[in-house]
Design an enzyme around this catalytic site. Sequence first.
Site: not given
Ligand code: NOJ
Length: 560
Positions: A20, A24, A28, A97, A262, A336
Site C-alpha cells: 500500500d 489507506d 495499490d 486478469d 483457468e 488467491h
Molecule cells: C475465479 C477467481 O480466481 C476467483 O477469485 C473469483 O472469485 C471467481 N473466479 C469469480 O470471478
Amino acid sequence: MAPWWQSAVVYQIYPRSFADSDGDGVGDLRGIAAHLDHLSALGVDVVWLSPVYRSPMDDNGYDISDYTDIDPLFGTLADIDALIEGLHTRGIKLVMDLVVNHTSDEHAWFADSRDLSSPMRDWYIWRPARDGHEPGSPGAEPTNAGSFFSGPGWQFDPASGQYYLHLFSPKQPDLNWENPAVRHAVYDMMRWWVDRGVDGFRMDVINLISKTYPLADGPANGPGGLCYDPSIVVEGPRLHEFLREMNREVGLSEKELFSVGEMIMVDAATARSHTDPAAGELGMVFTFEHVSIDNGPTGMKWDVVPLHLPALKANLAEWQDEMADVGWNSLYFENHDQPRSVSRFGDDSEPFRVASAKTLATTLHLLKGTPYVYQGQELGMTNAGFTSIEQYNDLESTRFFAEAVAGGGDPAQLLAAIAFKSRDNARTPMQWDASPNAGFTTGTPWLAVTPNHAEINAVAAIADPDSVFHHYRRLIALRHDLEVVRQGRFALLLPEDERLFCYTRTLGDEVLLVVANWSSEPVALPSDLPDRSGAEVLLGTHDSTGDELAGWESRIYRLA
Ligand code: NOJ
C-alpha cells in the site's frame, strides 16, 4: 522452437494485499511499482496481476464495472502504464486478469440490459420464472442452479419480472457469449490492453463461458434442492469455437501473447485439447484437480480430509503424462483462492516450516509446465490463523458460513474448516518486514496481518542465504539453466509410498532425480530408487547425501 512462456516462471500479485503506497490500508499499483526489485531478485519472468479494474469490490475486483479503467483504490491508468514500463525495463512481462464470464451488476452493459426493450437485454442471461410459479416467490427460479458462492444461481429483478443467471455472487451476472456483440466487445477490450503494452491474459473461469442450452435443472445435490454439480455448466458445446475465435481476433498465438485459461472441473485430456497448438486456443490451462484432492466425499472444498499423498502424486503424474508430447499445464499449489500450501500440505510448525516450504517448492518446480509463485509463497507465509467469522472478508467464506449456520451447522466445526481452506488465508497482507503492519501499510490493513510476520518476512528472508526465498530463487534459476527441467520427460517412482514423492526427468542422456520426504519423520530411501553414486546434488534442503531423508528433506540429483 518452444514458445517463450514454456521457459517462464510466473509470479502472481493480489494487488489488494501486496503493498500500500498511500496509507489507506489497501495495496495499490504504486505499491507494486515500489517492490519490483523483489521480483527481479527472485528471477521471475512474468507477473500476473489479479484484477485492478474499476469494481464495486463485491468479490474484490472479480466483479468488474469498467474493463478499460483502473479502480481509484488501486490507482490510475498512468500508474498501470508506469508499472508496465517498470516491469519491462527489468525484463518482466505483465499478464492481466481477464474476467469475462461475468461483469459486475454495476457495469454499464448490465445497467442497460435490465431494460426489457434494450438491444442489450440479450447481453446477459435472462429467463422468466419457472412455469406455474409466481415470479420472485420461493422456488420460482428458472432452474435449480446453485451459485459457487452459495444460494441460488439466479437473481430476481422485480422491474422486469425476470431472473438473471449469476454463477458467482448476485453482483456478478453472467454474460451471454452466444451473442456475437458480447464476444466482439470482449475482443476489442483485449486488443485495447495489448495495444497498451500488456503481454497476455489470465482468463478467469474461462470454461464457463459457453453454456449448454436450453438451461435445465441439474441433480438436486445441495442445500435447498439446488444443483451444485459444476459439470452441468462447464465446457459447453461452443467453448472450443469461442476460444479459437478469441485467439484469432486478439492475435494471441500470432503475437505470442501469454494465455492461461483457468478451468474448473477440467480433466487432463480436455486440458490438452485446449492447449494443443494445433487447436489455436490457449497457451496453458490452470486446473483444480490436484487442489481438490483433500476435499472429502461431498467434493465440497469445506469438507476437508487429510491429504493422501499417493492420490496427489497420481493426479500430478496423470497430467504430466497426458501432456508429455502435446499441450501445456500450469504448476501451482497456491493462489488467491487457495490456502497457504505450507499450512495445507506441509508442516507450518517449527522446526519444519522452512524445510517443508522448500520441499513443496522443489516437488512442484521440477515438474514439466509453467510454475506459478503466489506472493508470499516465496517467504513460506502461513495460513492466517483467524478464529472468528468477523475476521474474514471473503464473500465465499462468509456466505458459506451464514448459509451453513442457518441450516443447523455447528459454528465451531464450520470455523475450523474455514480456517483451513478460506481464500483469506492467501489474502493477508504481504509480509515485507517486522514492523507493526509488516511494512504493508502505514494505515489500518483491510485484512489483518499475520502475527508471525515478526519472523516470516522478506527482509529476514533475503538476508538469510538458507531461506525459502533463496530456495525459490535457485529453483527458478535451475529452470532457466536446464532444458531437462523445462522439457524433460517425467516418470513417477514409488507411486504408493505415503511419505516419499520421487520422480525422474529425462532428456536425451540427462537424467534428474527428485527425492522428497513429504512427512515430518525421517524416511529411508528404498534401494530400488535409481543409483545415486557419483551423482551431483543440484539443490537440497539439507546438507546431507545419505540414504535417509530427514523430515521434509528433499534433493535434486543430476545422475551421472
Ligand atoms: C475465479 C477467481 O480466481 C476467483 O477469485 C473469483 O472469485 C471467481 N473466479 C469469480 O470471478
